[in-house]
Design a protein around this motif. Structure first.
Motif: not given
Length: 531
Positions: A110-116, A196-202, A214-226
């Protein structure tokens, strides 16, 4: 551990029959680990050559180029506690875009991209969901286009290219390079992996940028307190700072505590339990004029000027004649003006974000007094910034059509980004999708009472501060099991109240106390809809 859609490739020299015999559903955990390691090492070799060691496979990445990125560091980090051995690489791209990829020797496929977050400028290799570091995920993180040591806080925005990378450009470029690196390290197994991309705030804003643009980049997206309504949010910081700076309009620590206690006294028990956590903010209607000073001013009352400041918090904000807006904060308690808290009302974080936005993004003048900048005079610039940075488009039809899944999340006692902003965005997504039944197929929204902005802080939030959303997301995109079909439990990791648990409820439900049982146990609560 089982891998529903990610099967291991066969080892060199094995027959197709042997490959089919490797069935993840029938292997023990130990044999899975051994098989995963063997496959990984085999993928680093070729033909009859002996497989490379993990260290050799990692070292050979150094100074190689992958989709426009040069690898400037490649190190095999040894296992530490429950965190597995990993190859950690740093990639660099023009101008200042940099990223890290961590690739466990024993990989869970599994691959997770972690937001800033904030103004970025640094690489944060940590996930908001607990357990990621220990569970064998390959992870990606980036500085989002600039070096914060060269460009402190928001000063990078004076450079158009750095601003573009921060707003939207960094993630697609980094992901393309990271995929090439992962393929080099893991071989064809990466083609079967989910991203999957997970990020909070920014990082939550960046998450929604991917779903919208960019709807084709990630299978799942988690947006915390965006921070997706970026323009309205940052203009609001300036507006509330200007209000608090007026003579007699400031809110002291004591006065803000009075407001918080006033809200809690009226709304705390709406969920059936008095615990300093308001679980039903939408049902909490508070009239702060009851706190107006009638005699000598003290911390237990508010003057008219201070009531006007409070109005700026708890009522929707309109800026530049309604061109830009910001949602109201709910009455949920937990407010603080103590600047030891990073989300203190009008405190250091507000000032850094609001002032630097006006200086570097809007006026493009480091010497300007940020409180003197009139948004009405900069609407052309602000419209451009909104088109570049904001992520408010509710039309996610392309993301949905390719099978993408989205989890939205927000804590109620977030005093940097209002819960109501995320709720309003979710409602618009539902409407755009054609109503709840259609939207429920690809988006779920969760609200956690008593949770502050993004992460646990010792003086922010009375409720749980930690919840794993990554595992439910992968279960959704791999097996089709919606997060709401399983029990998700949030826990508290900081004092006081370490060990507190609450069920995480899908909006618009909230956790209601059953009337009996341990108030710190999630089994004592039931997710219910507001009456």
């Amino acid at each position: 551990m089982t891998f529903a859609r990610n099967t291991f490739p066969g080892l060199p020299g094995r027959s197709q029959k042997s490959r089919q015999a490797i069935n993840p559903g029938t292997l023990t955990r130990s044999s899975l680990i051994l098989t995963a390691t063997a496959v990984l090492l085999a993928s680093c070799g070729g033909g009859d050559s002996p497989p490379k060691t993990a260290e050799a496979a990692c070292n050979e990445l150094l100074n190689q180029d992958f989709e426009g990125a040069r690898i400037t560091r490649a190190t095999l980090a040894p296992a530490s506690g429950n965190v597995p051995e990993s190859c950690v690489i740093r990639g660099e791209m023009p101008k200042e875009l940099a990223f890290e990829v961590r690739m466990p020797t024993t990989w869970n496929q599994r691959v997770l991209f972690m937001g800033g977050g904030g103004f970025d400028g640094a690489i944060y290799q940590s996930a908001y969901s607990p357990g990621v570091a220990e569970s064998g995920y390959a992870t990606i993180a980036t500085n989002h286009g600039h070096d914060g040591e060269k460009h402190p806080q928001g000063s990078f925005a004076l450079d158009p290219q750095l601003l573009q990378d921060y707003a939207d450009g960094a993630v697609p470029k980094v992901l393309a390079s990271a995929k090439a690196i992962l393929r080099k390290r893991y071989g064809d197994a990466i083609s079967k992996s989910k991203f999957v991309y997970e990020g909070c705030s920014g990082g939550g804003r960046q998450a929604l940028i991917q779903a919208q643009r960019h709807p084709d980049l990630f299978d799942g997206i988690i947006a915390r307190a965006p921070a997706n309504a970026y323009t309205g949010q940052f203009l609001w910081y300036q507006k509330i700072l200007k209000q608090l700076a007026k003579p007699g309009a400031g809110l002291s620590v004591g006065k803000v505590q009075t407001i918080a206690k006033f809200s809690q006294a009226q709304c705390d028990e709406l969920d059936g339990l008095k615990d300093n956590i308001i679980s039903r903010p939408a049902s909490c209607n508070v009239d702060l004029t009851a706190l107006r000073c009638t005699g000598a001013e003290s911390d237990s009352c508010l003057t008219d000027a201070q009531l006007e400041s409070a109005k700026g918090l708890y009522e929707p904000t309109s800026i530049a004649g309604g061109r830009y807006t910001w949602a109201a904060f709910p009455h949920v308690g937990g407010e603080t003006a103590d600047d030891s808290s990073w989300q203190a009302l009008g405190g250091t974080t507000y000032q850094i974000l609001g002032n630097d936005y006006m200086r570097y993004f809007v006026a493009q003048d480091p010497s300007v007094d940020p409180l003197s900048v009139d948004p009405q005079q900069y609407t052309t610039r602000l419209d451009y910034l909104a088109s570049l940075i904001d992520a408010t488009n509710p039309d996610l039809s392309k993301f949905n059509a390719r099978g993408g899944k989205l989890i939205l999340f927000h804590g109620t006692t977030d005093w940097l980004i209002t819960l109501n902003n995320t709720t309003e965005y979710y409602d618009k997504v539902v409407a755009s999708a054609g109503g709840p039944p259609a939207a429920d197929q690809f988006v779920e929204y969760y609200v956690l009472p008593g949770n502050d902005h993004c992460a646990a802080t010792p003086n922010g939030g009375n409720g749980p501060d930690m919840v794993d959303l990554v595992t439910p997301m992968f279960e959704w995109i791999e097996k089709g099991a919606k997060p709401s079909s399983r029990k998700i439990v949030a826990t508290r990791s900081v004092e006081p109240g370490t060990g507190m648990q609450r069920p995480l409820c899908k909006y618009p439900q909230y956790p209601k106390y059953n009337g009996t049982g341990d108030p710190n146990a999630e089994t004592s609560f039931t997710c219910v809809s507001a009456e």
